[in-house]
Design an enzyme around this catalytic site. Structure first.
Site, PDB file in Angstrom:
ATOM      1  N   HIS A 176      -8.012 -11.420   0.579  1.00  0.00           N
ATOM      2  CA  HIS A 176      -6.607 -11.250   0.973  1.00  0.00           C
ATOM      3  C   HIS A 176      -6.341  -9.753   1.070  1.00  0.00           C
ATOM      4  O   HIS A 176      -6.527  -9.012   0.099  1.00  0.00           O
ATOM      5  CB  HIS A 176      -5.660 -11.880  -0.039  1.00  0.00           C
ATOM      6  CG  HIS A 176      -4.208 -11.728   0.345  1.00  0.00           C
ATOM      7  ND1 HIS A 176      -3.536 -12.683   1.081  1.00  0.00           N
ATOM      8  CD2 HIS A 176      -3.321 -10.717   0.127  1.00  0.00           C
ATOM      9  CE1 HIS A 176      -2.298 -12.260   1.293  1.00  0.00           C
ATOM     10  NE2 HIS A 176      -2.148 -11.075   0.725  1.00  0.00           N
ATOM     11  N   CYS A 177      -5.908  -9.306   2.250  1.00  0.00           N
ATOM     12  CA  CYS A 177      -5.699  -7.872   2.466  1.00  0.00           C
ATOM     13  C   CYS A 177      -4.206  -7.545   2.387  1.00  0.00           C
ATOM     14  O   CYS A 177      -3.437  -7.953   3.264  1.00  0.00           O
ATOM     15  CB  CYS A 177      -6.248  -7.455   3.830  1.00  0.00           C
ATOM     16  SG  CYS A 177      -6.008  -5.693   4.185  1.00  0.00           S
ATOM     17  N   PRO A 178      -3.776  -6.807   1.365  1.00  0.00           N
ATOM     18  CA  PRO A 178      -2.349  -6.473   1.257  1.00  0.00           C
ATOM     19  C   PRO A 178      -1.875  -5.497   2.332  1.00  0.00           C
ATOM     20  O   PRO A 178      -0.682  -5.409   2.596  1.00  0.00           O
ATOM     21  CB  PRO A 178      -2.246  -5.841  -0.144  1.00  0.00           C
ATOM     22  CG  PRO A 178      -3.619  -5.318  -0.426  1.00  0.00           C
ATOM     23  CD  PRO A 178      -4.556  -6.272   0.239  1.00  0.00           C
ATOM     24  N   ASN A 198      -1.060  -7.901   4.861  1.00  0.00           N
ATOM     25  CA  ASN A 198      -0.246  -8.958   4.255  1.00  0.00           C
ATOM     26  C   ASN A 198      -0.689 -10.347   4.692  1.00  0.00           C
ATOM     27  O   ASN A 198       0.140 -11.231   4.928  1.00  0.00           O
ATOM     28  CB  ASN A 198       1.241  -8.742   4.596  1.00  0.00           C
ATOM     29  CG  ASN A 198       2.147  -9.558   3.695  1.00  0.00           C
ATOM     30  OD1 ASN A 198       1.791  -9.891   2.570  1.00  0.00           O
ATOM     31  ND2 ASN A 198       3.326  -9.909   4.203  1.00  0.00           N
ATOM     32  N   ILE A 199      -1.988 -10.545   4.803  1.00  0.00           N
ATOM     33  CA  ILE A 199      -2.506 -11.853   5.205  1.00  0.00           C
ATOM     34  C   ILE A 199      -3.965 -11.939   4.778  1.00  0.00           C
ATOM     35  O   ILE A 199      -4.612 -10.912   4.521  1.00  0.00           O
ATOM     36  CB  ILE A 199      -2.364 -12.052   6.737  1.00  0.00           C
ATOM     37  CG1 ILE A 199      -2.437 -13.529   7.106  1.00  0.00           C
ATOM     38  CG2 ILE A 199      -3.416 -11.249   7.493  1.00  0.00           C
ATOM     39  CD1 ILE A 199      -2.047 -13.804   8.552  1.00  0.00           C
TER      40      ILE A 199
END
Length: 362
Positions: A146-148, A151-152
């Site tokens: 999950h890549c902040p 945001n997805i």
């Protein structure tokens, strides 16, 4: 509750409200999906771009930068922000009961992934190489992480857009280093700063400025230009290695999520005797609640326990291979053309299943 929190809560009227607000803020920032880092990324890129436009764009073209560089910054920033938009909006491959067949094209290796298991959280069938994301609230096909920053989740359907985003961000930072560096150099030449002198406060005599004094002068008089240059250099190096890491994972036929699992596996095989002894001690103290998996079924996708439920004594004698490493060319093809392989892999599995069924009937 810790003592500092109790102390704050004891403040009349507003104490409990302050603690509640603080906990809510921490939960939002750390434990929930939010656009904060997206805003940071957009602010850094567009903020730096605005500073360049307002303060330094009039210095191009010059002796070191041709007229091409009047237009090139706008194009690079534009395509980079578009890649950021794509990476942030393309779905990673959400698994539902309707989409399960689409994403169920990876083999089950009987070690990391076993068949006939459902997600305990969202109650959907579990594909090989998938994982449930607690922040997004659903299972993702070929889950990487999950890549902040976007945001997805990064998964099977949007991994290529994520790589494009990393690549163009790296190009932007490297170009910014080149452009800003030459602007600073041209300004130093315009000032003829190489021949500058200064009064030494210790001796009172005038001396020729050394490199350190020159850089100190330029930093204090062009703090925004030097700051942007330093940020571009540092983040450009970070992005170069981060992109390289992901290309390395693709070449090996694995993901960030699977790499973490293989790290645990490698530790067990590196310290197998000690791990088995600890496992037997744990089994002696606790009620196991299930039978030990027979040795012949340790890599059977239909019967083997799931990796997260597997005991150390249920690890095969030899470290299992990574069956998802198809060779460098095919690994990259599966990342950049996932939909073509979704259909092809599914057909291959049907053919193999039919072949095995015929062998059993014979």
């Amino acid at each position: 509750t810790t003592y500092p929190l109790k102390l704050v809560e004891s403040i009349p009227f507003c104490g409990p409200a302050i603690v509640s607000c603080g906990k809510g803020t921490i939960n939002y920032v750390v434990h929930s999906r939010n656009p904060l880092l997206q805003m940071v990324y957009g602010g850094l890129i567009m903020g730096g771009y605005t500073i360049y436009l307002v303060r330094y764009s009039h210095m191009v073209p010059n002796k070191y930068l041709s007229i091409v560089h009047v237009y090139l910054p706008h194009a690079i920033v534009g395509v980079t922000m578009y890649s950021f938009y794509l990476a942030s909006t393309k779905q990673p491959g959400v698994i539902t009961k309707k989409t399960f067949k689409t994403f169920d094209h990876h083999e089950y290796d009987g070690f990391l992934y076993v068949r006939h298991r459902g997600c305990r959280t969202c109650k959907t069938p579990k594909c090989a190489r998938s994982k449930h994301c607690n922040l997004c609230g659903h299972c993702v096909a070929r889950f990487d992480h999950h890549c902040p920053w976007i945001n997805i989740c990064v998964g099977e359907d949007n991994y290529r857009y994520f790589l494009l985003f990393l690549f163009l961000t790296m190009v932007l930072l490297m170009y910014a280093t080149f452009l800003l560096g030459l602007l600073l150099f041209s300004e130093m030449n315009r000032l003829n700063i190489w021949k500058a002198t200064y009064r030494n406060p210790a001796t009172g005599s005038r001396e020729t400025a050394g490199l350190f004094v020159i850089l100190q002068y330029m930093f204090f008089h062009y703090v925004d230009l030097c700051g942007l240059l330093l940020l571009s250099v540092v983040m450009g190096v970070v992005m170069f290695f981060f992109l390289g890491y992901h290309l390395y994972l693709i070449a090996r036929g694995t993901t960030t999520n699977e790499t973490a699992k293989w790290g645990e596996i490698n530790y067990v095989y590196g310290n197998k005797k000690k791990c088995i002894e600890n496992c037997k001690k744990w089994m002696a103290k606790n009620d196991l609640g299930r039978e030990i998996c027979p040795t012949k079924d340790l890599l059977n996708p239909e019967k083997a326990p799931a990796f997260q439920e597997r005991l150390v004594i249920e690890f095969p004698d030899k470290r299992p291979p990574n069956i998802y490493n198809y060779g460098i060319r095919m690994n990259f093809s599966k990342v950049f053309f996932p939909h073509e392989h979704q259909q092809g892999d599914a057909m291959d599995r049907v053919v193999r299943a039919q072949h095995l069924s015929k062998k059993k009937n014979k």
